[in-house]
Design a protein around this motif. Structure first.
Motif, PDB file in Angstrom:
ATOM      1  N   GLN A  57       0.804  -1.207   0.000  1.00 11.77           N
ATOM      2  CA  GLN A  57       0.000   0.000   0.000  1.00 11.77           C
ATOM      3  C   GLN A  57       0.845   1.269   0.000  1.00 11.77           C
ATOM      4  N   GLU A  58       1.855   1.309   0.831  1.00 11.75           N
ATOM      5  CA  GLU A  58       2.661   2.524   1.006  1.00 11.75           C
ATOM      6  C   GLU A  58       4.019   2.453   0.331  1.00 11.75           C
ATOM      7  N   GLY A  59       4.343   1.297  -0.260  1.00 12.07           N
ATOM      8  CA  GLY A  59       5.615   1.188  -0.966  1.00 12.07           C
ATOM      9  C   GLY A  59       6.786   0.939  -0.035  1.00 12.07           C
ATOM     10  N   THR A  60       7.881   1.586  -0.334  1.00 15.35           N
ATOM     11  CA  THR A  60       9.146   1.314   0.341  1.00 15.35           C
ATOM     12  C   THR A  60       9.151   1.776   1.791  1.00 15.35           C
ATOM     13  N   VAL A  61       9.770   0.962   2.633  1.00 16.43           N
ATOM     14  CA  VAL A  61      10.130   1.412   3.979  1.00 16.43           C
ATOM     15  C   VAL A  61      11.484   2.109   3.815  1.00 16.43           C
ATOM     16  N   THR A  62      11.440   3.418   3.665  1.00 18.52           N
ATOM     17  CA  THR A  62      12.631   4.168   3.240  1.00 18.52           C
ATOM     18  C   THR A  62      13.786   4.049   4.224  1.00 18.52           C
ATOM     19  N   LEU A  63      13.485   3.921   5.506  1.00 14.85           N
ATOM     20  CA  LEU A  63      14.563   3.819   6.484  1.00 14.85           C
ATOM     21  C   LEU A  63      15.406   2.571   6.243  1.00 14.85           C
ATOM     22  N   THR A  64      14.750   1.458   5.921  1.00 11.82           N
ATOM     23  CA  THR A  64      15.489   0.227   5.637  1.00 11.82           C
ATOM     24  C   THR A  64      16.340   0.381   4.381  1.00 11.82           C
ATOM     25  N   VAL A  65      15.740   0.891   3.305  1.00 14.44           N
ATOM     26  CA  VAL A  65      16.476   1.033   2.051  1.00 14.44           C
ATOM     27  C   VAL A  65      17.657   1.980   2.222  1.00 14.44           C
ATOM     28  N   ASP A  66      17.444   3.103   2.889  1.00 15.10           N
ATOM     29  CA  ASP A  66      18.530   4.068   3.064  1.00 15.10           C
ATOM     30  C   ASP A  66      19.660   3.488   3.899  1.00 15.10           C
ATOM     31  N   GLU A  67      19.335   2.661   4.880  1.00 17.05           N
ATOM     32  CA  GLU A  67      20.374   2.014   5.681  1.00 17.05           C
ATOM     33  C   GLU A  67      21.175   1.008   4.858  1.00 17.05           C
ATOM     34  N   LEU A  68      20.521   0.352   3.904  1.00 17.80           N
ATOM     35  CA  LEU A  68      21.227  -0.600   3.046  1.00 17.80           C
ATOM     36  C   LEU A  68      22.047   0.099   1.969  1.00 17.80           C
ATOM     37  N   VAL A  69      21.530   1.239   1.489  1.00 22.69           N
ATOM     38  CA  VAL A  69      22.251   2.009   0.471  1.00 22.69           C
ATOM     39  C   VAL A  69      23.535   2.591   1.040  1.00 22.69           C
ATOM     40  N   GLY A  70      23.490   3.085   2.280  1.00 21.63           N
ATOM     41  CA  GLY A  70      24.655   3.686   2.923  1.00 21.63           C
ATOM     42  C   GLY A  70      25.211   2.794   4.018  1.00 21.63           C
ATOM     43  N   GLY A  71      26.280   3.246   4.658  1.00 20.33           N
ATOM     44  CA  GLY A  71      26.876   2.483   5.748  1.00 20.33           C
ATOM     45  C   GLY A  71      27.688   1.311   5.253  1.00 20.33           C
ATOM     46  N   ASP A  72      28.290   0.577   6.192  1.00 19.41           N
ATOM     47  CA  ASP A  72      29.071  -0.602   5.828  1.00 19.41           C
ATOM     48  C   ASP A  72      28.168  -1.624   5.149  1.00 19.41           C
ATOM     49  N   PRO A  73      28.705  -2.337   4.153  1.00 20.17           N
ATOM     50  CA  PRO A  73      27.859  -3.232   3.355  1.00 20.17           C
ATOM     51  C   PRO A  73      27.197  -4.340   4.175  1.00 20.17           C
ATOM     52  N   LEU A  74      25.960  -4.627   3.812  1.00 21.60           N
ATOM     53  CA  LEU A  74      25.197  -5.774   4.306  1.00 21.60           C
ATOM     54  C   LEU A  74      24.554  -6.428   3.090  1.00 21.60           C
ATOM     55  N   VAL A  75      24.135  -7.680   3.237  1.00 21.65           N
ATOM     56  CA  VAL A  75      23.452  -8.356   2.139  1.00 21.65           C
ATOM     57  C   VAL A  75      22.166  -9.000   2.649  1.00 21.65           C
ATOM     58  N   HIS A 103       1.921   2.545  14.179  1.00 17.84           N
ATOM     59  CA  HIS A 103       3.079   2.788  13.317  1.00 17.84           C
ATOM     60  C   HIS A 103       2.615   3.571  12.087  1.00 17.84           C
ATOM     61  N   PRO A 104       3.465   4.470  11.540  1.00 17.56           N
ATOM     62  CA  PRO A 104       3.032   5.278  10.385  1.00 17.56           C
ATOM     63  C   PRO A 104       2.513   4.470   9.208  1.00 17.56           C
ATOM     64  N   HIS A 105       3.104   3.310   8.916  1.00 17.90           N
ATOM     65  CA  HIS A 105       2.639   2.522   7.784  1.00 17.90           C
ATOM     66  C   HIS A 105       1.275   1.906   8.057  1.00 17.90           C
ATOM     67  N   ALA A 106       1.000   1.534   9.304  1.00 15.94           N
ATOM     68  CA  ALA A 106      -0.318   1.007   9.650  1.00 15.94           C
ATOM     69  C   ALA A 106      -1.371   2.105   9.563  1.00 15.94           C
ATOM     70  N   ILE A 107      -1.011   3.293  10.007  1.00 19.64           N
ATOM     71  CA  ILE A 107      -1.936   4.429   9.909  1.00 19.64           C
ATOM     72  C   ILE A 107      -2.272   4.708   8.441  1.00 19.64           C
ATOM     73  N   ALA A 108      -1.239   4.690   7.603  1.00 23.64           N
ATOM     74  CA  ALA A 108      -1.451   4.979   6.177  1.00 23.64           C
ATOM     75  C   ALA A 108      -2.357   3.939   5.531  1.00 23.64           C
ATOM     76  N   GLN A 109      -2.265   2.690   5.959  1.00 32.50           N
ATOM     77  CA  GLN A 109      -3.047   1.618   5.341  1.00 32.50           C
ATOM     78  C   GLN A 109      -4.471   1.524   5.885  1.00 32.50           C
ATOM     79  N   THR A 110      -4.786   2.324   6.906  1.00 30.75           N
ATOM     80  CA  THR A 110      -6.147   2.336   7.453  1.00 30.75           C
ATOM     81  C   THR A 110      -6.723   3.747   7.444  1.00 30.75           C
ATOM     82  N   ARG A 111      -6.145   4.595   6.626  1.00 33.75           N
ATOM     83  CA  ARG A 111      -6.532   6.013   6.601  1.00 33.75           C
ATOM     84  C   ARG A 111      -8.019   6.192   6.287  1.00 33.75           C
ATOM     85  N   GLY A 112      -8.525   5.401   5.348  1.00 31.81           N
ATOM     86  CA  GLY A 112      -9.932   5.523   4.969  1.00 31.81           C
ATOM     87  C   GLY A 112     -10.861   5.182   6.118  1.00 31.81           C
ATOM     88  N   TYR A 113     -10.551   4.094   6.827  1.00 33.07           N
ATOM     89  CA  TYR A 113     -11.388   3.709   7.971  1.00 33.07           C
ATOM     90  C   TYR A 113     -11.360   4.774   9.050  1.00 33.07           C
TER      91      TYR A 113
END
Length: 305
Positions: A57-75, A103-113
């Motif tokens: 519904q809300e797409g990417t969890v940006t905090l996770t992606v940004d942590e993987l993009v930067g910082g010491d490598p993880l896989v 959580h913000p993503h839960a709020i976003a997915q129930t915004r209509g209700y």
């Protein structure tokens, strides 16, 4: 082996972690934030982390992606796709609910209700649905949006079931480790990458996509993320069907390495999805690549074509 996950206990992340084969029998450690989880993996305090990366519904969890993009490598070593169902939990009837937390993503997915049934309620963000439930149980808020099992664990009555705006909501979670050899290919795998391109080079992104397309690699996701170096400076997060061991993926990666400012390999791992991968085009199987390589070697050694 210890797995750190986004806590406290009772979150969707914990429920998804129970479905990860690699976590069977492992000790689990709840942590309050995604950066803390991934930093603990980088330091070696835990063997693996388990975090949300995307929802339908809300797409990417940006905090996770940004942590993987930067910082010491993880896989990424694996994924779990979890169907998500939300309830409204509260000891009060709906007519008395003035504050709602989640959580913000839960709020976003129930915004209509929330807009329809609780238009006058103040909505507050929490670090997780489980934390929101605990804060309701402690009397800080009147109600929370969470999973049914979270409400039960917190001892909260459910006032409304299935309140999500979409009945088919899913969240994708990933199993993250320090750099290591990938799991064996299954024939239905994803390879995740981060590519950085020269911002002032015309057609740079097209060149990246061409390296994948001409080898029959299906791109299932692409997202730009700011590098922090200034406006217009972006890295691109890619999910591609295929495995590092595949000949066509290997050739694509070497091609990307030649033309990109930087390529960060984020792992090859089995898909947790019922969809089968798009078949490779004719002439792009591993056998085709092997035959072509053998033909070229014969030419170089003076043999007949």
């Amino acid at each position: 082996m210890e797995f750190a996950y986004l806590g406290p206990r009772g979150t969707f992340t914990e429920a998804a972690l129970r479905r990860l084969p690699a976590a069977k029998g492992a000790a689990t450690v709840p942590m309050p934030s995604i950066p803390e989880i991934l930093d603990a993996v980088r330091r070696g305090d835990v063997a693996a982390g388990f975090v949300p990366i995307e929802n339908s519904q809300e797409g990417t969890v940006t905090l996770t992606v940004d942590e993987l993009v930067g910082g010491d490598p993880l896989v990424i070593a694996g994924e779990v796709v979890l169907p998500v169902t939300f309830v409204l939990a509260s000891a009060k009837p709906l007519a008395e609910v003035a504050t709602v937390a989640s959580h913000p993503h839960a709020i976003a997915q129930t915004r209509g209700y929330l807009r329809r049934e609780l238009p006058n309620a103040a909505v507050h963000q929490a670090l997780s649905t489980a934390q929101a439930a605990q804060r309701v149980a402690d009397g800080e808020f009147d109600a929370c949006v969470c999973a049914p099992f979270t409400a039960e664990a917190a001892g909260l009555p459910v006032q409304a079931f299935d309140i999500g705006d979409s009945s088919g909501a899913e969240t994708r979670f990933v199993h993250v480790v320090r750099p290591a050899a990938p799991p064996e290919p299954t024939g239905n795998d994803i390879t995740s990458l981060v590519v950085s391109i020269d911002h002032d080079r015309v057609g740079a992104l097209l060149a990246v996509l061409t390296e994948l397309a001409i080898r029959g690699i299906n791109l299932t996701r692409i997202e730009s993320r700011p590098t922090g170096e200034g406006l217009g400076r972006y890295a691109f997060f890619l999910d591609c069907t295929g495995h590092l061991a595949d000949a066509r993926m290997g050739e694509a990666l070497t091609g990307l390495r030649r033309i990109c400012a930087d390529v960060r390999y984020l792992g090859s791992y089995p898909r947790d999805h019922s969809d089968r991968p798009v078949p490779h085009p004719e002439g792009l199987s591993d056998g085709d690549f092997a035959d072509a390589a053998a033909w070229l070697e014969r030419l170089r050694s003076g043999g007949a074509a």
